[in-house]
Write an enzyme that holds these catalytic residues in place. Structure first.
Site, PDB file in Angstrom:
ATOM      1  N   LEU A 153     -25.693   0.135  27.342  1.00 46.08           N
ATOM      2  CA  LEU A 153     -24.801  -0.391  28.376  1.00 46.08           C
ATOM      3  C   LEU A 153     -25.661  -0.972  29.493  1.00 46.08           C
ATOM      4  O   LEU A 153     -26.627  -0.344  29.934  1.00 46.08           O
ATOM      5  CB  LEU A 153     -23.910   0.717  28.955  1.00 46.08           C
ATOM      6  CG  LEU A 153     -22.624   1.062  28.206  1.00 46.08           C
ATOM      7  CD1 LEU A 153     -21.936   2.246  28.894  1.00 46.08           C
ATOM      8  CD2 LEU A 153     -21.673  -0.112  28.130  1.00 46.08           C
ATOM      9  N   ASP A 154     -25.321  -2.184  29.947  1.00 45.37           N
ATOM     10  CA  ASP A 154     -26.050  -2.802  31.041  1.00 45.37           C
ATOM     11  C   ASP A 154     -25.885  -1.992  32.325  1.00 45.37           C
ATOM     12  O   ASP A 154     -24.915  -1.237  32.473  1.00 45.37           O
ATOM     13  CB  ASP A 154     -25.546  -4.229  31.266  1.00 45.37           C
ATOM     14  CG  ASP A 154     -25.873  -5.150  30.107  1.00 45.37           C
ATOM     15  OD1 ASP A 154     -26.939  -4.963  29.489  1.00 45.37           O
ATOM     16  OD2 ASP A 154     -25.061  -6.047  29.814  1.00 45.37           O
ATOM     17  N   PRO A 155     -26.793  -2.146  33.298  1.00 42.54           N
ATOM     18  CA  PRO A 155     -26.681  -1.391  34.552  1.00 42.54           C
ATOM     19  C   PRO A 155     -25.349  -1.589  35.269  1.00 42.54           C
ATOM     20  O   PRO A 155     -24.839  -0.649  35.895  1.00 42.54           O
ATOM     21  CB  PRO A 155     -27.850  -1.933  35.387  1.00 42.54           C
ATOM     22  CG  PRO A 155     -28.861  -2.342  34.371  1.00 42.54           C
ATOM     23  CD  PRO A 155     -28.066  -2.892  33.214  1.00 42.54           C
TER      24      PRO A 155
ATOM     25  N   ARG B 279     -21.057 -10.010  27.920  1.00 44.97           N
ATOM     26  CA  ARG B 279     -21.504 -11.047  28.861  1.00 44.97           C
ATOM     27  C   ARG B 279     -21.481 -12.432  28.215  1.00 44.97           C
ATOM     28  O   ARG B 279     -21.059 -13.418  28.822  1.00 44.97           O
ATOM     29  CB  ARG B 279     -22.913 -10.733  29.363  1.00 44.97           C
ATOM     30  CG  ARG B 279     -22.981  -9.606  30.373  1.00 44.97           C
ATOM     31  CD  ARG B 279     -24.409  -9.426  30.865  1.00 44.97           C
ATOM     32  NE  ARG B 279     -25.283  -8.860  29.856  1.00 44.97           N
ATOM     33  CZ  ARG B 279     -26.580  -9.129  29.727  1.00 44.97           C
ATOM     34  NH1 ARG B 279     -27.154 -10.001  30.532  1.00 44.97           N
ATOM     35  NH2 ARG B 279     -27.304  -8.538  28.805  1.00 44.97           N
TER      36      ARG B 279
END
Length: 311
Positions: free
Chosen positions: A36-38, A206
């Protein structure tokens, strides 16, 4: 200690969560089943100690997300990290057109990963090159999008719902009472789509936000993302990082979302010895002896291939 489900907070990397889990669980052997991205939050499945061998199977599980997609502004990172580097007027958003665009992304797709990602080409990480001001030629990769449902169109991400509760199908929907999610600070008052997505492994939400905008003729970025499910693990069962030391655990045999075969003692022994017995099986499945996980196997209906046998 087998599998633990963490609720990743905003601002931490998946590696940060793994580091905290190592301290909380007093072990170095912790892996996760999908980054998971920040700026994303939600379900991060952690495999602990001997259960790290499950990662190779669980990272292919489908995943559910709530995604806030802001139209009219693009960013290099494709999300709210920014800065905004492309803008366009969005006079009005036709919900029927948006739904038609979303339907066009269903099924098998070719998707180009973000430049700010861990994809590696020629020994170089894309994000490292991007941070240095360059860009790699990232080839499109095959992904599968199972469901994309538009939950609404809003004048900005700040005007969009943030409180949700699971419906009868277990899918998170906007609600007056429930769980309120924390999103990154908005980059501006841009028209925002709220989308519920179910996707296969390797899908970048994204990139999907970017591509939805392109299909609508405007730049776009992912203004917020919550992962609500991985395989059969849901946000309802995820624990905050402060509670990982006392989090409920899932045995190996229950962690894998695969069909099951109950093995005889003879078959179990053969699999553990690396032999390849015949068995009428199609696809990947678990082989169990009682409640004990013996092996994960692939089959073509006649011949089995042992993917991993447990001692």
């Amino acid at each position: 200690m087998p599998v633990v489900v963490a609720d990743k907070p905003l601002g931490l990397t998946s590696h940060d969560v793994v580091a905290r889990a190592r301290r909380a669980l007093a072990t170095r052997r912790v892996g996760h089943t999908g980054t998971l991205d920040p700026l994303a939050t939600g379900v991060l499945v952690l495999c602990v100690n001997d259960s790290t061998k499950l990662v190779q199977f669980m990272e292919h599980d489908s995943k559910d997300y709530l995604a806030w997609v802001s139209l009219g502004a693009g960013t290099p990172t494709l999300d709210a990290e920014g800065p905004v580097d492309a803008t366009a007027d969005v006079a009005g958003v036709d919900e029927a057109e948006v739904r038609a665009v979303l339907r066009g992304f269903l099924g098998v797709q070719q998707q180009v990963p973000p430049q700010y990602s861990a994809v590696q080409v020629g020994g170089q990480r894309a994000y490292a090159v991007a941070r240095a001001g360059g860009a790699l030629d990232l080839p499109a990769r095959e992904v599968v999008l199972h469901e994309l449902e538009l939950l609404g169109v809003f004048p900005s991400v700040d005007a969009a719902p943030r409180t949700f509760a699971p419906n009868e199908q277990g899918q998170y929907a906007p609600a007056a009472d429930g769980r309120t999610f924390t999103l990154p600070p908005a980059l501006g008052a841009f028209p925002t789509l709220l989308v519920r997505a179910r996707v296969g492994s390797g899908t970048y939400i994204r990139s999907l936000a970017r591509d939805i905008g392109a299909a609508l003729g405007v730049p776009a970025h992912l203004a917020g993302l919550v992962r609500t499910r991985v395989g059969h693990f849901t946000l309802a069962g995820a624990m905050g990082l402060e509670d990982l030391a006392v989090a409920p655990v899932t045995p190996d045999a229950d962690a894998l979302d695969l069909p099951r075969i109950e093995a005889t003692e003879t078959l179990a022994l053969m699999l553990r010895q690396g032999k390849r017995p015949r068995h009428p099986l199609q696809g990947r499945a678990l082989v169990l002896r009682g409640q004990e996980l013996v092996a994960v196997v692939d089959g073509n209906g006649e011949q089995l291939r042992v993917v991993r046998a447990w001692a």
